[in-house]
Design an enzyme around this catalytic site. Structure first.
Site, PDB file in Angstrom:
ATOM      1  CG  ASP A  16       0.192   6.997  -1.034  1.00  0.00           C
ATOM      2  OD1 ASP A  16      -0.898   7.470  -1.402  1.00  0.00           O
ATOM      3  OD2 ASP A  16       1.044   7.667  -0.411  1.00  0.00           O
ATOM      4  CD  GLU A  54      -2.193   1.390   2.870  1.00  0.00           C
ATOM      5  OE1 GLU A  54      -2.472   2.527   3.282  1.00  0.00           O
ATOM      6  OE2 GLU A  54      -2.277   0.364   3.573  1.00  0.00           O
ATOM      7  CG  ASN A  62      -5.701   1.336   3.084  1.00  0.00           C
ATOM      8  OD1 ASN A  62      -5.553   2.484   2.668  1.00  0.00           O
ATOM      9  ND2 ASN A  62      -5.853   1.057   4.360  1.00  0.00           N
ATOM     10  CD  GLU A  91      -3.318   4.290  -1.362  1.00  0.00           C
ATOM     11  OE1 GLU A  91      -3.430   5.523  -1.488  1.00  0.00           O
ATOM     12  OE2 GLU A  91      -3.032   3.740  -0.278  1.00  0.00           O
TER      13      GLU A  91
END
Length: 337
Positions: free
Chosen positions: A67, A63, A132, A135
């Site tokens: 990101d 994650e 999440n 990502e």
């Protein structure tokens, strides 16, 4: 690249994770090479799994990576799509596209929640968990196929099929910014107060509760999986209340008038200790001087009245009706850029 996809598809029936491969193909538009990366991207921390060294195995690291990759990829796309736009516009647009709310909705639309492995029985309403996972999948794509594959995924699967980038860019969704703007224009004090921090029963993720206060008057509360998200929700609810409840605006400006009146009232100076001591030691009674009366003209009286007027610390200087105040609040809070 398409040759590799064909080879992966031929091998598909011989793999134990046939259903997962098929589902990921529908989501990503290609077959994974390293399926373990994607399985980890869909593994929530609530499962509590650990490797042979005792380290936790979940999607949090992917994650983090996803990101960063999303920021770079979406920033690249926004930069090329909106030629000539300034940095502030580009930053705001990128923030909207990679926001928790947007990623949560994308994840839901693509069917990602159904693939998440979690200790909870329901993830359909948990945008935080779903975002999440989105990502983390981007992080898995990056490690599995590289940066260019992430770019193709966002351009072909997301921005060409699921999101209208122009509509997102020009739609105002920053309710906190609008409420701050309204407060500054009307010169009223506004603050956010953190009320509580709890944990979501299903995911174990932190849940924040925030409340808006304007001139000390209680506004609306908001909850979210981050302080920023809870502040946005509280701002949105407060803006709606400003539109619908004229008495709410009246109470705010009444509180402002009380505050400014207190701030402008003269403060009594501290007593002079030395002078008090001298007066205490002086036993001689002095003759009081006769009071001299000075004639004051009508013009001077009017000037004195003006100096003592409290008009400048009330809501009166605006000289606006309640309907005009409400109309301005609506325009400031919901004006489309």
């Amino acid at each position: 690249m398409w040759v590799n996809d064909i080879i992966d598809r031929i091998k598909l029936p011989f793999r134990k994770e046939k259903e997962l491969f098929s589902a990921l193909y529908d989501i990503l538009g290609f077959y994974p090479r390293n399926i373990e990366l994607y399985k980890q991207a869909l593994l929530h921390k609530s499962m509590g799994r650990r490797n042979e060294k005792g380290r936790p195995i979940n999607n949090e690291r992917l994650e983090f990576l996803g990101d960063a990759i999303l920021d770079a990829v979406v920033g690249d796309i926004v930069f090329r799509h909106f030629e000539g736009k300034r940095e502030g516009f580009l930053t705001n647009t990128r923030s909207k596209l990679v926001s928790r709310s947007t990623l949560g909705k994308l994840s839901q639309e693509m069917g990602i929640p159904q693939l998440i492995t979690t200790a909870s029985h329901s993830t359909s309403h948990n945008s935080y968990m779903n975002g999440n996972a989105f990502e983390a999948l981007v992080g898995a794509i990056y490690l599995d196929r590289g940066y260019d594959a992430c770019m193709r995924f966002m351009e072909r699967r997301i921005l060409s099929q699921l999101i209208n980038i122009d509509k997102v860019a020009y739609k105002e969704v920053n309710f906190k910014s609008k409420l701050l703007e309204w407060s500054q224009k009307n010169r009223v004090k506004m603050e956010f107060r953190d009320l509580s921090q709890t944990k979501d029963e299903q995911s174990g993720s932190p849940v924040f509760t925030t409340q808006v206060f304007i001139e000390g008057v209680e506004g609306c509360k908001g909850t979210g999986y981050s302080k920023k998200e809870s502040q946005q929700q509280a701002s949105k609810e407060t803006l709606q209340r400003l539109r619908r409840e004229p008495q709410f605006i009246d109470s705010i400006f009444a509180a402002k008038a009380d505050r400014t009146k207190m701030e402008e009232e003269p403060v009594m100076a501290a007593p002079d200790i030395d002078k008090m001591q001298q007066e205490q030691e002086n036993f001689i009674v002095e003759q009081e001087k006769p009071v001299e009366f000075v004639a004051v003209s009508q013009q001077q009286t009017e000037l004195l009245d003006d100096e003592l007027s409290l008009d400048d610390i009330t809501h009166k200087p605006q000289q606006k009706t309640r309907e005009e105040i409400i109309a301005e609040a609506e325009a400031a809070a919901f004006a489309q850029e």
